[in-house]
Write an enzyme that holds these catalytic residues in place. Structure first.
Site, PDB file in Angstrom:
ATOM      1  N   PHE A  57     -14.448  -4.366   0.843  1.00 27.68           N
ATOM      2  CA  PHE A  57     -15.603  -3.466   0.712  1.00 27.68           C
ATOM      3  C   PHE A  57     -15.811  -3.043  -0.749  1.00 27.68           C
ATOM      4  O   PHE A  57     -16.943  -2.950  -1.229  1.00 27.68           O
ATOM      5  CB  PHE A  57     -15.429  -2.220   1.591  1.00 27.68           C
ATOM      6  CG  PHE A  57     -15.154  -2.538   3.033  1.00 27.68           C
ATOM      7  CD1 PHE A  57     -15.755  -3.627   3.647  1.00 27.68           C
ATOM      8  CD2 PHE A  57     -14.298  -1.747   3.787  1.00 27.68           C
ATOM      9  CE1 PHE A  57     -15.499  -3.931   4.975  1.00 27.68           C
ATOM     10  CE2 PHE A  57     -14.036  -2.038   5.120  1.00 27.68           C
ATOM     11  CZ  PHE A  57     -14.633  -3.135   5.717  1.00 27.68           C
TER      12      PHE A  57
ATOM     13  N   ARG B  68       0.836  -1.209   0.000  1.00 21.14           N
ATOM     14  CA  ARG B  68       0.000   0.000   0.000  1.00 21.14           C
ATOM     15  C   ARG B  68       0.873   1.262   0.000  1.00 21.14           C
ATOM     16  O   ARG B  68       0.459   2.304  -0.507  1.00 21.14           O
ATOM     17  CB  ARG B  68      -0.951   0.007   1.205  1.00 21.14           C
ATOM     18  CG  ARG B  68      -0.251  -0.052   2.551  1.00 21.14           C
ATOM     19  CD  ARG B  68      -1.239   0.063   3.709  1.00 21.14           C
ATOM     20  NE  ARG B  68      -0.604  -0.242   4.985  1.00 21.14           N
ATOM     21  CZ  ARG B  68      -1.116   0.069   6.162  1.00 21.14           C
ATOM     22  NH1 ARG B  68      -2.268   0.699   6.236  1.00 21.14           N
ATOM     23  NH2 ARG B  68      -0.494  -0.247   7.269  1.00 21.14           N
TER      24      ARG B  68
ATOM     25  N   SER C  55      -5.307   4.394   5.828  1.00 21.50           N
ATOM     26  CA  SER C  55      -4.939   2.977   5.711  1.00 21.50           C
ATOM     27  C   SER C  55      -4.569   2.587   4.295  1.00 21.50           C
ATOM     28  O   SER C  55      -3.627   1.837   4.075  1.00 21.50           O
ATOM     29  CB  SER C  55      -6.098   2.088   6.179  1.00 21.50           C
ATOM     30  OG  SER C  55      -6.433   2.366   7.506  1.00 21.50           O
TER      31      SER C  55
ATOM     32  N   ASP D 177      -7.507  -8.218  12.275  1.00 24.75           N
ATOM     33  CA  ASP D 177      -8.916  -7.834  12.123  1.00 24.75           C
ATOM     34  C   ASP D 177      -9.802  -9.028  11.748  1.00 24.75           C
ATOM     35  O   ASP D 177     -11.023  -8.953  11.854  1.00 24.75           O
ATOM     36  CB  ASP D 177      -9.066  -6.731  11.065  1.00 24.75           C
ATOM     37  CG  ASP D 177      -8.766  -5.347  11.628  1.00 24.75           C
ATOM     38  OD1 ASP D 177      -8.724  -5.216  12.870  1.00 24.75           O
ATOM     39  OD2 ASP D 177      -8.563  -4.408  10.839  1.00 24.75           O
TER      40      ASP D 177
ATOM     41  N   HIS E  56      -5.491  -4.082   2.140  1.00 23.79           N
ATOM     42  CA  HIS E  56      -5.840  -5.055   3.182  1.00 23.79           C
ATOM     43  C   HIS E  56      -6.373  -6.351   2.574  1.00 23.79           C
ATOM     44  O   HIS E  56      -7.384  -6.906   2.995  1.00 23.79           O
ATOM     45  CB  HIS E  56      -6.841  -4.458   4.172  1.00 23.79           C
ATOM     46  CG  HIS E  56      -6.248  -3.348   4.992  1.00 23.79           C
ATOM     47  ND1 HIS E  56      -5.684  -2.234   4.424  1.00 23.79           N
ATOM     48  CD2 HIS E  56      -6.127  -3.202   6.336  1.00 23.79           C
ATOM     49  CE1 HIS E  56      -5.229  -1.430   5.376  1.00 23.79           C
ATOM     50  NE2 HIS E  56      -5.481  -1.990   6.544  1.00 23.79           N
TER      51      HIS E  56
ATOM     52  N   GLU F  10     -19.113   2.757   0.002  1.00 21.24           N
ATOM     53  CA  GLU F  10     -18.260   2.293  -1.092  1.00 21.24           C
ATOM     54  C   GLU F  10     -18.990   2.304  -2.429  1.00 21.24           C
ATOM     55  O   GLU F  10     -18.385   2.526  -3.480  1.00 21.24           O
ATOM     56  CB  GLU F  10     -17.732   0.880  -0.792  1.00 21.24           C
ATOM     57  CG  GLU F  10     -16.794   0.825   0.416  1.00 21.24           C
ATOM     58  CD  GLU F  10     -17.527   0.900   1.757  1.00 21.24           C
ATOM     59  OE1 GLU F  10     -18.761   0.713   1.771  1.00 21.24           O
ATOM     60  OE2 GLU F  10     -16.868   1.143   2.780  1.00 21.24           O
TER      61      GLU F  10
END
Lengths: 276, 325
Positions: B93, B20, B47, B127, B119, B68
């Site tokens: 998402f 990322r 993030s 998570d 992610h 989203e």
């Protein structure tokens, strides 16, 4: 803002009548499509394309044009009729609605049909895309407006409120939503399936200007559209309409949402519309 | 055997960065280079690293909020008006919740929106499964017109993002949260869309990997080299369109192929490779390494151990395949 004479009103009423006639003819010929919501939106579409919008039918991609997004994409027969009357698409193409290799898909397709801004047909998406277009215009300081026509049943989609929240928060006053409030959806009456009222209050809570008008009255439609030009917020025009407007046996009837008229009923309808 | 092509790979894999960050670094450059670039994020810009873009071009960065579907719709509207639109959030998402918007308004509409999902995979860690996108490649892969890039390290992620700045088709870019080893030398790396990169030589077996599994595959090949087993490692950064030629060569020139990905075994890299092997009638021992179900919360290292994403496991699988010939 162009001046609205009695003659112009008559002209626009006649165009709305022709939009109804063509919508019924093309869906009957195709034996499929959505006539009910095409009829309820006829005056709204006539007022936008033939009076309000800055639009050059000879150049449907003119960068300065106002954008028209039919977020309730299933009512595209009415939009196709308008595009044909404007000469953006050949009128004979209306006979090929929903046929293989036709430029006229069951729902609007920008890659196949001149004059279509974005694919619509799954509810709520056109409105969200319209917000993005309004944002782009703001970003570049461009003056054109974005008009999105939504169904009242469409307001049940969550993305509509995601987009409404965004437009209100960002004060996208170049965005105008017109809700074709015909009170019917596919399976029945909206009040029985999932009531969306009060509509104006909902949009106001999302920081929009809202007004309610008679959606079959050209003067009221144009009055509301003109007023939206002076707004510092996005505007929603809740147009009180009749599903199947103009054909007595179709009016207020949810069953004509997604079903074409058979031949004998088409003739009856065309008579009522003064076509035969 | 196991000769590394030129100086493409680093001497050591000690330095780590999340992919990322590569996306974020490229966005910073693009913000300065190209005024047409716009970025939409949901509520995860810090993030996903799209926030790094907003530092340089705040007027071209937009929060959709935690929505989203509208984030993708906005990106489509912006792109239709001539902007080069990136939309980023967690991979699950975007590709999951906004799937139908991506299908209709991006792909069917044919609008060159760049969907960047961070992610991804169980590398997301603690998570747990709700935040670990492990089906995203599969659901993006079946969409007509969609392209898919899965960078192996932050260097590749940065180069891939720069490429996407001018790419005029829809694309899904998959990034990770967890720092992983930098494997490429920045000065010698070149991103070639749709072309797998052979990283090691070997005639016995091939590992075709993507994302964080690439450096693990290299480790496995080095372990096996000590035993005299030569493994060709291919970094398949573009999952769609897949590089058929490099797969065909591997099938013809080595005896076994293993695919490795941090994703369900159905529909991802392994499936894409299997399709090529079957359609081209290439007879070769074949095995897919990936997930066969939902994972759980845990540190990325623990999860990679438990779910078999280790050099040891890859080495064992290859030895097993070779023995069975």
């Amino acid at each position: 803002m162009a001046k609205l004479s009695k003659k112009k009103i008559k002209e626009l009423e006649e165009i709305a009548r022709q939009i109804r006639v063509l919508s019924l003819k093309m869906t009957s010929r195709a034996k499929a499509g959505h006539p009910g919501g095409s009829l309820s939106a006829a005056e709204i579409i006539a007022a936008l394309y033939f009076h309000k919008m800055r639009y050059n039918p000879a150049d449907p991609k003119w960068p300065e044009r106002d954008r028209f997004i039919l977020s309730k994409g299933h009512s595209c027969p009415a939009q196709y009729a308008a595009l044909a009357l404007l000469g953006v698409i050949p009128i004979r193409e209306l006979n090929r609605l929903r046929e293989v290799d036709s430029m006229l898909q069951g729902h609007p397709d920008r890659n196949k049909t001149p004059g279509i801004e974005t694919v619509t047909g799954t509810l709520g998406q056109g409105f969200s895309v319209a917000c993005g277009m309004a944002l782009a215009a703001k970003l570049d300081g461009r003056k054109h407006k974005i008009y999105a026509v939504l169904g009242d049943g469409e307001l049940q989609e969550g993305i509509v409120w995601e987009a409404a929240m965004f437009a209100g928060f960002h004060k996208l006053n170049n965005l105008v939503a017109i809700v074709d409030h015909n009170k019917c959806q596919n399976d029945g009456y909206i009040k029985d399936i999932m009531d969306v009222t009060p509509i104006a209050e909902k949009f106001k809570a999302f920081r929009w200007n809202a007004c309610e008008i008679d959606g079959h009255n050209i003067k009221e439609i144009i009055g509301a559209l003109d007023k939206a030009d002076k707004s510092d917020k996005p505007t929603v025009i809740i147009a009180d309409t009749v599903k199947g407007k103009g054909v007595s046996f179709m009016e207020h009837k949810p069953e004509w949402h997604g079903k074409a008229l058979p031949k004998e009923l088409l003739e009856k309808a065309l008579k009522e519309l003064g076509e035969i | 055997m196991n000769k590394i092509k030129g100086d493409l790979l680093r001497e050591s894999f000690d330095e780590c960065l999340p992919t990322r960050d590569g996306y974020g670094k490229a966005l910073e450059k693009l913000a300065k280079q190209d005024k047409r670039i716009v970025v939409v994020d949901a509520d995860l810009a810090s993030s996903t690293r799209s926030l790094w873009f907003s530092k340089h071009a705040p007027e071209r960065f937009f929060y959709a909020g935690i929505s989203e579907q509208n984030a993708v719709g906005l990106a489509v509207g912006l792109a239709l008006e001539g902007k080069k639109a990136f939309v980023s959030s967690f991979a699950i998402f975007l590709t999951g919740r906004a799937f139908e918007i991506i299908r209709q308004s991006v792909c069917y509409n044919n609008v060159p929106v760049k969907i960047v999902g961070s992610h991804a995979g169980i590398l997301t860690g603690k998570d747990g499964p709700t935040a670990q996108a492990t089906e995203d490649i599969a659901i993006m892969r079946c969409l007509p017109r969609m392209n898919i890039i899965v960078p192996a390290d932050a260097v590749e992620a940065e180069h891939a993002t720069m490429f996407l700045g001018d790419f005029e088709q829809p694309c899904y870019l998959r990034t990770n949260r967890e720092p992983t080893p930098l494997i490429f030398n920045e000065h010698s790396y070149r991103f070639e869309f749709g072309k797998g990169i052979q990283l090691t030589d070997g005639r016995d077996a091939t590992i075709i990997a993507c994302g964080a599994l690439v450096h693990i595959a290299i480790e496995a090949s080095r372990e096996l080299a000590k035993k005299g087993i030569g493994v060709r490692v291919i970094n398949m950064h573009t999952i769609k369109p897949i590089d058929r030629k490099i797969i065909e060569e591997a099938a013809k020139e080595t005896k076994a192929i293993i695919t490795a990905e941090d994703h369900q075994i159905i529909g991802g890299l392994g499936s894409a490779v299997a399709e090529v092997l079957a359609e081209e009638n290439l007879r070769v021992r074949f095995k897919r390494i990936g997930l066969r179900g939902f994972a759980e919360s845990g540190s990325p290292a623990d999860l990679y151990r438990k779910y078999g994403f280790t050099a040891e496991r890859l080495a064992n699988e290859i030895e097993g395949l070779i023995r069975s010939i």
